[in-house]
Design a protein around this motif. Sequence first.
Motif, short mmCIF file in Angstrom:
data_model
loop_
_atom_site.label_atom_id
_atom_site.label_comp_id
_atom_site.label_asym_id
_atom_site.label_seq_id
_atom_site.Cartn_x
_atom_site.Cartn_y
_atom_site.Cartn_z
N ASN A 59 1.26 -21.87 68.89
CA ASN A 59 -0.16 -22.21 68.81
C ASN A 59 -0.60 -22.99 70.04
O ASN A 59 -0.37 -24.19 70.14
N MET A 60 -1.24 -22.28 70.97
CA MET A 60 -1.76 -22.89 72.20
C MET A 60 -3.12 -22.30 72.52
O MET A 60 -3.41 -21.18 72.13
N PRO A 61 -3.95 -23.06 73.26
CA PRO A 61 -5.25 -22.52 73.66
C PRO A 61 -5.09 -21.43 74.71
O PRO A 61 -4.03 -21.28 75.32
N ARG A 62 -6.14 -20.69 74.94
CA ARG A 62 -6.24 -19.63 75.95
C ARG A 62 -5.30 -18.46 75.70
O ARG A 62 -5.75 -17.34 75.60
N MET A 63 -4.00 -18.68 75.62
CA MET A 63 -3.04 -17.61 75.34
C MET A 63 -1.91 -18.18 74.50
O MET A 63 -1.20 -19.08 74.93
N SER A 64 -1.73 -17.64 73.31
CA SER A 64 -0.70 -18.14 72.39
C SER A 64 0.69 -17.73 72.88
O SER A 64 0.85 -16.90 73.77
N GLY A 65 1.69 -18.31 72.25
CA GLY A 65 3.06 -17.95 72.58
C GLY A 65 3.37 -16.50 72.28
O GLY A 65 4.07 -15.83 73.06
N ILE A 66 2.87 -15.99 71.18
CA ILE A 66 3.09 -14.57 70.83
C ILE A 66 2.44 -13.68 71.90
O ILE A 66 3.06 -12.73 72.38
N GLU A 67 1.22 -14.00 72.29
CA GLU A 67 0.54 -13.21 73.33
C GLU A 67 1.29 -13.29 74.66
O GLU A 67 1.41 -12.28 75.37
N LEU A 68 1.82 -14.47 74.98
CA LEU A 68 2.60 -14.62 76.21
C LEU A 68 3.81 -13.70 76.19
O LEU A 68 4.06 -12.97 77.15
N VAL A 69 4.56 -13.72 75.11
CA VAL A 69 5.78 -12.91 75.05
C VAL A 69 5.44 -11.42 75.00
O VAL A 69 6.17 -10.60 75.57
N GLN A 70 4.33 -11.04 74.38
CA GLN A 70 3.90 -9.64 74.44
C GLN A 70 3.67 -9.24 75.90
O GLN A 70 4.07 -8.15 76.32
N GLU A 71 3.04 -10.11 76.66
CA GLU A 71 2.78 -9.86 78.08
C GLU A 71 4.09 -9.77 78.86
O GLU A 71 4.27 -8.91 79.72
N LEU A 72 5.04 -10.66 78.56
CA LEU A 72 6.34 -10.63 79.23
C LEU A 72 7.06 -9.30 78.96
O LEU A 72 7.61 -8.69 79.88
N SER A 90 5.95 -22.47 60.43
CA SER A 90 7.05 -21.88 59.66
C SER A 90 6.54 -20.67 58.87
O SER A 90 7.18 -20.23 57.91
N HIS A 91 5.39 -20.12 59.28
CA HIS A 91 4.82 -18.96 58.61
C HIS A 91 5.68 -17.73 58.86
O HIS A 91 6.06 -17.44 60.00
N GLU A 92 5.95 -17.02 57.81
CA GLU A 92 6.82 -15.83 57.90
C GLU A 92 6.28 -14.80 58.89
O GLU A 92 7.05 -14.19 59.62
N GLN A 93 4.95 -14.62 58.95
CA GLN A 93 4.39 -13.63 59.88
C GLN A 93 4.64 -14.04 61.34
O GLN A 93 4.86 -13.17 62.19
N ASP A 94 4.67 -15.34 61.64
CA ASP A 94 4.97 -15.79 62.99
C ASP A 94 6.45 -15.57 63.31
O ASP A 94 6.81 -15.14 64.42
N ILE A 95 7.32 -15.86 62.36
CA ILE A 95 8.75 -15.65 62.56
C ILE A 95 9.03 -14.17 62.80
O ILE A 95 9.76 -13.81 63.74
N GLU A 96 8.44 -13.31 61.98
CA GLU A 96 8.64 -11.86 62.15
C GLU A 96 8.08 -11.39 63.49
O GLU A 96 8.73 -10.60 64.19
N ALA A 97 6.91 -11.87 63.86
CA ALA A 97 6.31 -11.47 65.15
C ALA A 97 7.20 -11.89 66.31
O ALA A 97 7.39 -11.14 67.27
N ALA A 98 7.79 -13.08 66.22
CA ALA A 98 8.67 -13.57 67.28
C ALA A 98 9.90 -12.68 67.42
O ALA A 98 10.26 -12.25 68.53
N TYR A 99 10.54 -12.37 66.32
CA TYR A 99 11.75 -11.54 66.39
C TYR A 99 11.43 -10.09 66.71
O TYR A 99 12.24 -9.40 67.33
N ASP A 100 10.24 -9.62 66.35
CA ASP A 100 9.81 -8.28 66.77
C ASP A 100 9.69 -8.19 68.28
O ASP A 100 9.77 -7.10 68.86
N LEU A 101 9.50 -9.35 68.94
CA LEU A 101 9.41 -9.41 70.40
C LEU A 101 10.75 -9.79 71.03
O LEU A 101 10.81 -10.21 72.18
#
Length: 137
Positions: A59-72, A90-101
């Motif tokens: 959770n960050m302004p301008r570009m989230s961590g998930i968006e950053l890793v998608q870009e990477l 600790s939201h399950e959707q965030d954990i799944e999104a992280a490991y999907d990346l």
Amino acid sequence: MLVDDDHGDAKAVQRAFKKVKIANEITRAIDGLEALDYLRGTGGKDKIHPPYVLLVDINMPRMSGIELVQELRADPELSRSVVFFLTTSSHEQDIEAAYDLNAAGYIVKETAGRDFLELVNMVDRYWRIVEFPEPSN
């Protein structure tokens, strides 16, 4: 590289690195866009060169961590970046999104503790034993 907009958490991680006597330089970015500037050498930032490990908040302004890793993952030069998520979520959707990346790990800040010493020791051990591919040209 530490990518986190929370100054208190960033200072705690940096203190823990010093306390454990890890000499590796920590480059800090306050959000995903600034992290990309460091990784690409754009926006007036000096480019950091691999190998490196990223500790990324979600959770960050301008570009989230998930968006950053998608870009990477979409960038051939940065797609192999090693990323650990270090976040309050600790939201399950965030954990799944992280490991999907293809995250190397997902660590909830509350679990890591306020002094982050265990986390820093884990990152240090990881850095010392894992073989990284040669940087692509």
